[in-house]
Design an enzyme around this catalytic site. Structure first.
Site, PDB file in Angstrom:
ATOM      1  CE1 TYR A  26     107.859 -32.682  -3.642  1.00  0.00           C
ATOM      2  CE2 TYR A  26     105.827 -31.461  -4.174  1.00  0.00           C
ATOM      3  CZ  TYR A  26     106.638 -32.452  -4.065  1.00  0.00           C
ATOM      4  OH  TYR A  26     106.160 -33.746  -4.574  1.00  0.00           O
TER       5      TYR A  26
ATOM      6  CE  LYS B  18     110.234 -36.182  -6.762  1.00  0.00           C
ATOM      7  NZ  LYS B  18     110.345 -36.746  -8.080  1.00  0.00           N
TER       8      LYS B  18
END
Ligand code: COA
Length: 273
Positions: free
Chosen positions: A148, A163
């Site tokens: 994601y 992330k």
């Protein structure tokens, strides 16, 4: 399988090395000959990893560290150098995550996850990168992402944003530090059966089933499958790979967006139905 001395004489730091993927990577690096320093908040689980490595005849050290605290990260580097004399490998694996609607996420919740994943990865990379630059022997940094980072992650906005930042950091530092022979890569694991991820992301049997069903290979990944790829990427076998993010997810993210039922219909056609 990589030969047993693939990481011989290398010194590796693995953050979040007390449990889950971090522990699996620490054990596999040790099996391949590395001396491993495991860092994390819970001393007890770190010590468990160390004792398993020592039982295999390896060398390891536990250093309690909250990667959100730059002073603790500096201590981690200093203690590693003191014990093993150098640092060749850093795995930024420490993470925190939980499912929460964005509109319900508190400021502290946001900060906890972004602090561990994004800030922590930078603090560790900076501290270890400085050592690797000074050592003049190059090195390897491996970041742990999630798919994601590219797709966005509804229900985990904090982790998805962090992330995505780590993905940008991977590519940025790969180019910036190439001159020092420091390679910087990443792995984006899909659903891997670890206790931490299970509790945070697929706590009920129904959630577990739905996640598994969405993976084209129709199963969860195993920690060792991530650990083997990690070992390859930080080894000399991957000596021309830098700035890369390797997705290891059984095809999970490619499975999104195809026409529902099309695969099943194709199968029926193949059978002449
Ligand atoms: N839902 C909503 N908010 C949550 C939450 C949840 N499940 N878990 C934590 N938070 C919020 C807390 O309520 C707190 O915010 P508040 O002060 O506004 O109430 C904030 O996050 C910080 O929580 P706290 O427990 O004090 O922080 P922490 O730094 O000790 O740890 C995590 C927070 C999320 C990092 C913790 O779950 C953790 O340590 N996880 C590690 C393991 C893990 O997450 N693995 C997943 C791998 S995929």
């Amino acid at each position: 399988m990589l030969p047993k001395d693939t990481l011989k004489e290398r010194v590796a730091i693995v953050t979040g090395g007390g449990t889950g993927l971090g522990k699996a990577m620490a054990l596999e690096f040790a099996r391949l000959g590395a001396r491993v320093v495991v860092a994390g908040r819970k001393l007890e689980s770190l010590q468990q990893t160390v004792s398993e490595i020592e039982k295999m005849g390896g060398k390891a050290l536990a250093v309690p560290t909250d990667v959100r605290e730059p002073a603790q990260v500096e201590n981690l580097v200093a203690v590693t150098k003191q014990r093993f004399g150098k640092i060749d490998i850093l795995v930024n694996n420490a993470a925190g995550n939980f499912i929460c609607r964005a509109e319900d996420l508190s400021v502290n919740g946001w900060r906890a996850v972004v602090g561990i994943v994004l800030d922590g990865t930078f603090y560790c990379s900076r501290a270890v990168g400085r050592e690797m630059i000074a050592q003049k022997t190059g090195g390897n940094i491996l970041n742990i992402l999630a798919t994601y980072a590219w797709t966005g992650g509804p229900g985990t906005v904090h982790s998805a944003c962090a992330k995505a930042g780590v993905l940008a950091m991977t590519k940025t530092l790969a180019v910036e530090w190439a001159r020092y022979k420091i390679r910087v890569n990443a792995i984006a694991p899909g659903p891997v059966e670890t206790e931490g991820a299970g509790k945070a992301l697929w706590a009920s049997p129904e959630a577990h089933r739905l996640v598994e069903e969405a993976v084209p290979l129709k199963r969860f990944g195993q920690s060792i499958e991530i650990a083997r790829a990690a070992s390859y990427l930080v080894s000399d076998y991957a000596s021309f790979i830098t700035g890369e993010a390797l997705v290891i997810d059984g095809g999970q993210w490619l499975g999104h967006g195809h026409y529902l039922g099309a695969l099943e219909r194709l199968t029926e056609t193949d059978r002449g139905l």
